[in-house]
Design a protein around this motif. Sequence first.
Motif, mmCIF file in Angstrom:
data_model
loop_
_atom_site.group_PDB
_atom_site.id
_atom_site.type_symbol
_atom_site.label_atom_id
_atom_site.label_comp_id
_atom_site.label_asym_id
_atom_site.label_seq_id
_atom_site.Cartn_x
_atom_site.Cartn_y
_atom_site.Cartn_z
ATOM 1 N N GLY A 81 0.797 -1.217 0.000
ATOM 2 C CA GLY A 81 0.000 0.000 0.000
ATOM 3 C C GLY A 81 0.834 1.274 0.000
ATOM 4 O O GLY A 81 0.275 2.379 -0.027
ATOM 5 N N ARG A 82 2.172 1.158 -0.010
ATOM 6 C CA ARG A 82 3.023 2.352 0.002
ATOM 7 C C ARG A 82 3.021 3.016 -1.370
ATOM 8 O O ARG A 82 3.238 2.356 -2.384
ATOM 9 C CB ARG A 82 4.456 1.974 0.405
ATOM 10 N N HIS A 83 2.800 4.315 -1.395
ATOM 11 C CA HIS A 83 2.764 5.055 -2.647
ATOM 12 C C HIS A 83 4.175 5.189 -3.206
ATOM 13 O O HIS A 83 5.099 5.618 -2.507
ATOM 14 C CB HIS A 83 2.152 6.442 -2.433
ATOM 15 N N LEU A 84 4.347 4.841 -4.480
ATOM 16 C CA LEU A 84 5.665 4.851 -5.108
ATOM 17 C C LEU A 84 5.859 6.026 -6.057
ATOM 18 O O LEU A 84 7.001 6.410 -6.331
ATOM 19 C CB LEU A 84 5.889 3.545 -5.876
ATOM 20 N N TRP A 202 1.700 -3.057 -7.245
ATOM 21 C CA TRP A 202 2.664 -4.108 -7.581
ATOM 22 C C TRP A 202 2.732 -5.060 -6.391
ATOM 23 O O TRP A 202 3.484 -4.862 -5.445
ATOM 24 C CB TRP A 202 4.027 -3.493 -7.879
ATOM 25 N N GLY A 203 1.928 -6.114 -6.443
ATOM 26 C CA GLY A 203 1.767 -7.004 -5.300
ATOM 27 C C GLY A 203 2.822 -8.085 -5.214
ATOM 28 O O GLY A 203 3.753 -8.170 -6.018
ATOM 29 N N ARG A 204 2.654 -8.948 -4.201
ATOM 30 C CA ARG A 204 3.614 -10.024 -3.977
ATOM 31 C C ARG A 204 3.643 -11.024 -5.124
ATOM 32 O O ARG A 204 4.702 -11.500 -5.519
ATOM 33 C CB ARG A 204 3.251 -10.761 -2.683
ATOM 34 N N ARG A 250 -2.676 -11.623 0.553
ATOM 35 C CA ARG A 250 -1.629 -11.153 1.461
ATOM 36 C C ARG A 250 -1.195 -9.714 1.165
ATOM 37 O O ARG A 250 -0.385 -9.152 1.887
ATOM 38 C CB ARG A 250 -0.421 -12.084 1.392
ATOM 39 N N ASP A 251 -1.713 -9.134 0.093
ATOM 40 C CA ASP A 251 -1.403 -7.738 -0.218
ATOM 41 C C ASP A 251 -2.316 -6.796 0.558
ATOM 42 O O ASP A 251 -3.488 -7.111 0.792
ATOM 43 C CB ASP A 251 -1.575 -7.470 -1.716
ATOM 44 N N ARG A 252 -1.812 -5.641 0.911
ATOM 45 C CA ARG A 252 -2.626 -4.635 1.597
ATOM 46 C C ARG A 252 -3.097 -3.602 0.570
ATOM 47 O O ARG A 252 -2.628 -2.461 0.521
ATOM 48 C CB ARG A 252 -1.816 -3.997 2.732
ATOM 49 N N THR A 253 -4.012 -4.047 -0.263
ATOM 50 C CA THR A 253 -4.532 -3.242 -1.365
ATOM 51 C C THR A 253 -6.048 -3.472 -1.470
ATOM 52 O O THR A 253 -6.584 -4.382 -0.829
ATOM 53 C CB THR A 253 -3.877 -3.638 -2.706
#
Length: 390
Positions: A81-84, A202-204, A250-253
């Motif tokens: 969830g971190r903005h890139l 961009w997830g795991r 498992r992604d925080r999205t």
Amino acid sequence: MTHHAIIVGGGIAGSATALALRKAGITAELYEARHDGGDYGGAALRLPRNGLNALRAIDAHDIVTDISYPVANTELSSGTGRHLGTVSFTGNGPNDVPRTMPRARLARVLRTAAADRGAAVTMNKRLIAATCHSGSVLATFDDGSTAEGTVLIGADGLNSTTRRLTFPSAPEPRYAGTHLVYGYAPASTAAPPSPDAFHIYWGRKATFGYTTAGGDIYWYANIASPEPLSAKEPRDTETWRKRLVKLFRRDRTPAVDIIRAATVILPSNTRTLDTMPTWCTDQVILIGDAAHAVPPATEQGAALALEDAVVLAQQLRSNEEAAAALEAFEALRRERVMRAGASRRSRTAHRRGTPRWIEQRGRDRRIAQAARSGAMDPPAWLHEHQIVWD
């Protein structure tokens, strides 16, 4: 010679070509193999500035604006969830902002406009043969009917029948290394709004993107895989809902909430087409994906098809001989579309032996750096391309 065009394929490329030919004063018959699939028969797309410029050249910009939504930016985030970073697609004003809509909806409005402007449009008619004679070409369809013209335009997509009939040794579409799943979810879905942006995570295990610009949520998932989906694998909505929820859980999205609420889920294989030595004979020409399918990551497939339509109509207007017009079209278009296809080739390979979390951190760092440096900004040579109708 007065040209009469037979267009095979009623999608974006074929319908825009019919529109452009009518503006050029050329008669056109358009044949589409399928029934009208409705607005949600395919993925949503974002049409960039060069595609909008092509629509302006054939007086179709306003009708497309009426059925689409502006999406000016791409917001990039990690699977945590971190903005890139942000990539802006804005141009010199509101008319330059890319527009988002379902692909089938764009094809439908262009097809309707072509018919309104005098093109003959016939659905549910599949090409089975194309025979060239001196100065004419005869198209034969699966119901036994025929159509004759001075030129046959194959705008029938990646699985082009026209290409197989005209160039039997041409390459077949090739799997590009990812499964692309796209769909729609209702506006009531619990997901952060993104009215003017396409948000990509961009997830795991895979990439997920969505926009709420149109009210309903248009979304996609891109999943790296060494093998394509086989024809025997289930494609039903519930099977894929379970697969995708497991993939993104498992992604925080917002991915899982959107997928659980989705009303449409459509899995497919990404495919490209290797370069063909030529796109034309004396009387047959391939355009759009039938000639030069580009990777989905370029967001240029529809735009390049619209450019093709305008340039082809201009060349047929300017050249009495079909062969000269088709050769001139290919000479004008080949370098540009080949460069566009090479500009964003998908890179999905992972280094063996590297712990996944280290790989993900490195990927996220590279994306953030590229966004800050402008390396991900839309290239001017591609997006600012103008075709003047004179």
